[in-house]
Enzyme design. Structure first.
Site, PDB file in Angstrom:
ATOM      1  CB  ALA A   1      -0.978  -0.026   1.176  1.00 54.40           C
TER       2      ALA A   1
ATOM      3  CG  ASN B   1      -2.964  -6.982   5.141  1.00 55.77           C
ATOM      4  OD1 ASN B   1      -2.352  -6.141   4.467  1.00 55.77           O
ATOM      5  ND2 ASN B   1      -2.357  -8.008   5.690  1.00 55.77           N
ATOM      6  CE  LYS B   2      -1.897  -9.584  -1.112  1.00 52.13           C
ATOM      7  NZ  LYS B   2      -2.603  -9.324  -2.396  1.00 52.13           N
TER       8      LYS B   2
ATOM      9  CG  ASP C   1      -3.412  -3.395   1.098  1.00 54.69           C
ATOM     10  OD1 ASP C   1      -3.066  -4.394   1.760  1.00 54.69           O
ATOM     11  OD2 ASP C   1      -2.786  -2.971   0.111  1.00 54.69           O
TER      12      ASP C   1
HETATM   13  O1  MRU Z   1      -1.202  -7.183  -3.420  1.00 58.56           O
HETATM   14  P1  MRU Z   1      -0.120  -6.511  -2.607  1.00 58.56           P
HETATM   15  O2  MRU Z   1       1.152  -7.267  -2.583  1.00 58.56           O
HETATM   16  O3  MRU Z   1       0.039  -5.062  -2.998  1.00 58.56           O
HETATM   17  O4  MRU Z   1      -0.697  -6.526  -1.136  1.00 58.56           O
HETATM   18  C1  MRU Z   1       0.089  -5.988  -0.103  1.00 58.56           C
HETATM   19  C2  MRU Z   1      -0.485  -6.184   1.245  1.00 58.56           C
HETATM   20  O5  MRU Z   1      -1.583  -6.679   1.408  1.00 58.56           O
HETATM   21  C3  MRU Z   1       0.298  -5.647   2.404  1.00 58.56           C
HETATM   22  O6  MRU Z   1       0.088  -6.435   3.533  1.00 58.56           O
HETATM   23  C4  MRU Z   1      -0.165  -4.208   2.694  1.00 58.56           C
HETATM   24  O7  MRU Z   1      -0.118  -3.432   1.542  1.00 58.56           O
HETATM   25  C5  MRU Z   1       0.639  -3.571   3.749  1.00 58.56           C
HETATM   26  S1  MRU Z   1       2.233  -3.174   3.122  1.00 58.56           S
HETATM   27  C6  MRU Z   1       3.063  -2.234   4.198  1.00 58.56           C
END
Ligand code: MRU
Length: 354
Positions: A53, A253-254, A243
């Site tokens: 993010a 989040n992921k 995110d």
């Molecule tokens: O699909 P991505 O790799 O962009 O997803 C990232 C995540 O879900 C992270 O956990 C989130 O962005 C936090 S990063 C500091």
């Protein structure tokens, strides 16, 4: 760099262009891509050359610099209206991480302030703003590292993390991985477990690589093994990033984060979310309103271009899930820690002077 557990930078402004460490190629290849126009920046975000993010937001800010430079060179007196098209293209690159829209809004504020001086080259002031966004993100991560460490010191031991939330996902140092860096350096963490994070493998490809680059040992596990780990292995904290965080403290989040929060709750393991305040979206009352990115079925059906599924199978591939605030022990931001987030506590976090 002062801290030996912090050597990687994935976003670099060099010689009037943006260089991004291509995260699709890690850990096999370390290759920076040099981007000189805004279309390439939007595409790099869409294709996950850069991801995470805060990193997406910072990249988009530099994208606005490239856009303004090009628009100004094309037509001195109308750059600030034609650039709106570029801002829209950047905003459309990925939908869930609110840092993207936050960073674009901040850049747009500078564009609006420059609007009165049409024949003034906007590149330098916009670059200053993008670099400020970048530097502030790193500073916020260090502050979260200190605050998160205070929580870890109360119960030292092993931690489990998900996805990649480190220097690769931010301006540098990381959110959840920043807390883990600080915890490891201070001796409050003796073991780091990382989910492999299907389907894109941010855990096994990126987090493991990043931690090993920085001399932090890591133990990978299949995502499906996490509940069993939490039952048996004395993990003190699950630590993840975010995110988008809504006004009541729900966290997108992921994909797989929600499973972890449920398993942690069941096994009485503490659950920490580390995210800068730029990830908080007070315009949404709760997580049901967060747009969740759906990605290509191909990501589930194949690995590194090789099909791994029965021919003819389809796939469902949401890239994020939403963890309800009720499952979160502590939300660590650079503005302070919110224990067991609620709407009232979130509002106080953002209004109190820090
Ligand atoms: O699909 P991505 O790799 O962009 O997803 C990232 C995540 O879900 C992270 O956990 C989130 O962005 C936090 S990063 C500091």
């Amino acid at each position: 760099m002062a801290n030996t557990h912090d050597r990687i930078r994935a976003i670099v402004w060099r010689d009037e262009a943006l260089e991004l460490l291509d995260q699709r190629l890690l850990p096999g290849k370390i290759e920076y891509r040099r981007l000189t126009d805004v279309e390439a920046v939007a595409q790099a975000i869409r294709d996950m050359v850069v991801r995470g993010a805060p990193a997406i937001g910072i990249t988009a800010a530099y994208g606005v610099v490239l856009a303004a430079r090009a628009r100004y060179r094309q037509s001195l007196d109308s750059w600030s209206s034609t650039i709106q098209e570029d801002l829209k293209a950047l905003a459309a690159a990925r939908p869930t991480a609110v840092n993207l829209f936050w960073a674009l809004q901040r850049m747009e504020n500078v564009v609006a302030a420059l609007d009165d001086a049409q024949d003034y080259d906007p590149t330098a002031p916009l670059l200053r703003e993008a670099q400020a966004i970048h530097a502030e993100d790193i500073a916020a991560n260090h502050r979260m590292g200190q605050l998160g460490l205070e929580l870890l010191q109360a119960s030292p031991g092993a931690v489990l993390t998900h996805c990649n939330t480190g220097s690769l996902a931010t301006g540098g140092y990381g959110t959840a991985l920043g807390v883990i860096r600080s915890g490891f350096a201070a001796g409050a963490i003796n073991q780091v477990y990382a989910d492999e994070t299907r389907p894109w493998l941010q855990g096994s490809r990126l987090t493991a690589w990043e931690l090993l680059q920085d001399d932090i040992p890591v133990t990978l596990l299949a995502d499906g093994a996490a509940a069993y780990l939490l039952k048996h292995n004395q993990v003190q904290w699950v630590i993840v990033g975010a995110d988008r965080i809504t006004a009541n403290g729900d966290v997108a989040n992921k994909i797989g984060t929600y499973n972890l929060a449920l398993a942690a709750h069941y096994h009485s393991v503490r659950f920490m979310v580390a995210a800068p305040s730029t990830t908080i979206d007070m315009s949404l009352p709760d997580g049901t309103h967060i747009p969740i990115e759906q990605r290509a079925a191909e990501e589930v059906l194949s690995v590194a271009g090789q099909s791994i599924a029965a021919a003819g199978a389809t796939a469902w591939n949401p890239s994020f899930d939403v963890t309800p605030a009720t499952l979160i022990t502590a939300l660590v931001t650079e503005r302070g820690i919110v224990h067991h987030p609620t709407t009232e506590k979130m509002a106080r976090l953002l209004t109190d002077k820090h």
